[in-house]
Write an enzyme that holds these catalytic residues in place. Structure first.
Site, PDB file in Angstrom:
ATOM      1  N   ILE A  47      49.480  20.144  83.568  1.00 22.79           N
ATOM      2  CA  ILE A  47      49.072  18.971  82.793  1.00 22.79           C
ATOM      3  C   ILE A  47      49.398  19.322  81.350  1.00 22.79           C
ATOM      4  O   ILE A  47      48.699  20.097  80.707  1.00 22.79           O
ATOM      5  CB  ILE A  47      47.593  18.620  83.007  1.00 22.79           C
ATOM      6  N   TYR A 103      38.118  20.102  85.564  1.00 21.08           N
ATOM      7  CA  TYR A 103      38.821  20.466  84.327  1.00 21.08           C
ATOM      8  C   TYR A 103      37.990  21.514  83.608  1.00 21.08           C
ATOM      9  O   TYR A 103      36.921  21.227  83.072  1.00 21.08           O
ATOM     10  CB  TYR A 103      39.012  19.211  83.478  1.00 21.08           C
ATOM     11  N   THR A 149      43.875  15.235  74.999  1.00 18.16           N
ATOM     12  CA  THR A 149      45.028  14.868  74.187  1.00 18.16           C
ATOM     13  C   THR A 149      45.010  13.395  73.817  1.00 18.16           C
ATOM     14  O   THR A 149      45.569  12.989  72.797  1.00 18.16           O
ATOM     15  CB  THR A 149      46.326  15.230  74.935  1.00 18.16           C
ATOM     16  N   LYS A 209      42.097  21.966  86.924  1.00 20.23           N
ATOM     17  CA  LYS A 209      42.974  22.162  85.772  1.00 20.23           C
ATOM     18  C   LYS A 209      42.388  23.325  84.991  1.00 20.23           C
ATOM     19  O   LYS A 209      41.285  23.227  84.437  1.00 20.23           O
ATOM     20  CB  LYS A 209      43.029  20.910  84.904  1.00 20.23           C
TER      21      LYS A 209
END
Length: 297
Positions: A206, A136, A47, A165
């Protein structure tokens, strides 16, 4: 017990002004997150447009995040991934040396390592630092899936790898991971399924939407972690439309547009190949936002 960073976390956008990193604007965004109950911030992730930041900009973002969160309860889980293991190690070491509380390390993209290659990649990263490491997994972007057996192997073999994540979009994946290793910290990486993951044993989120609505994301997460699932679901249901519109185009295009519309960033700028949303989608984002109480600075 492993040291872990969890709860309500925001995958921060990176504001630009005239093509350059807007450092003052970045600090303001972080202070707003702190004010609205977020447990941790995640600078320079997907992001945060990490793929188009220079190494210097990447490091500056981490430094600003750490300095702004100093003497607060908010942790900094710094993005520190790369598809070259030596570079991921360098970023992890920098984050640790400059005060980050932990790192988020995306699976190597494009070069498609085997599961053994993934294991060795992450083991090297974990051995290079003492701070917590969160895996992740986002196969839709990386072309690489960290399978449950590899996640659990890394969790068992590396003291500072505490969880993952999960952004595969699969609730089944999260349930499978927790069934095989209940002590693993599974965090939602997709706002649309935050509640299902939290209600099935996830330890946090998240979030992209929490750039815009940190107070609501924090409340949802904290209710769920306190086993107040009805209250959590009420908030989740209210957030359904905004979560959906935030992915009408590739992240972070919609969330940055929303932040600009809300007056939370001064200019709407992306780094190519990312560009402004279509006129139609911009109108949809603006219309959807009217149903939400968006807190200012």
């Amino acid at each position: 017990m492993k040291k872990a960073i969890f709860g309500a976390m925001t995958a921060l956008i990176t504001p630009f002004k005239n093509g350059k990193l807007d450092e003052a604007g970045y600090e303001k965004l972080i202070k707003r997150q702190i004010k609205n109950g977020i447990d941790a911030i995640v600078p320079v992730g997907t992001t945060g447009e990490s793929a188009t930041l220079t190494h210097d900009e990447h490091r500056i973002c981490i430094e600003i995040a750490v300095e702004t969160c100093k003497n607060t309860k908010v942790k900094v889980l710094a993005g520190a991934g790369s598809n070259a293991t030596h570079e991921a190690v360098d970023l992890a070491e920098f984050a640790e040396a400059h005060g980050a509380d932990g790192i988020l390390s995306v699976a190597p993209y494009y070069n498609k390592p085997t599961q053994e290659g993934l294991y060795l990649h992450y083991k090297n990263i974990a051995n290079s630092v003492k701070i917590p490491v969160l895996l992740y997994n986002v196969p839709g972007r990386t072309g690489c899936d960290i399978l449950p057996e590899t996640v659990i192997r890394l969790f068992n073999d590396c003291e500072n790898i505490y969880g993952v994540k999960e952004a595969s979009g699969s609730i089944d994946r999260c349930v499978d991971l927790l069934a095989h290793e209940p002590k693993l910290y599974v965090l939602s990486g997709e706002d649309a399924i935050n509640y299902p993951i939290l209600s099935n044993g996830g330890k946090g989120v998240i979030s992209v939407t929490s750039n815009l609505l940190p107070d609501q994301t924090a409340a949802l997460t904290h209710y769920a972690l306190d086993n107040e699932f009805l209250k959590a679901k009420e908030i989740n249901d209210r957030l359904y439309n905004i979560n959906k519109i935030m992915f009408c185009e590739s992240n972070p295009i919609p969330i940055k547009a929303a932040m600009f519309i809300a007056g939370l960033i001064d200019t709407l700028e992306y780094r190519l190949p990312l560009c402004n949303p279509s006129v139609d989608n911009l109108k949809k984002i603006e219309e959807t936002m009217k149903s939400y109480d968006i807190k200012g600075f």
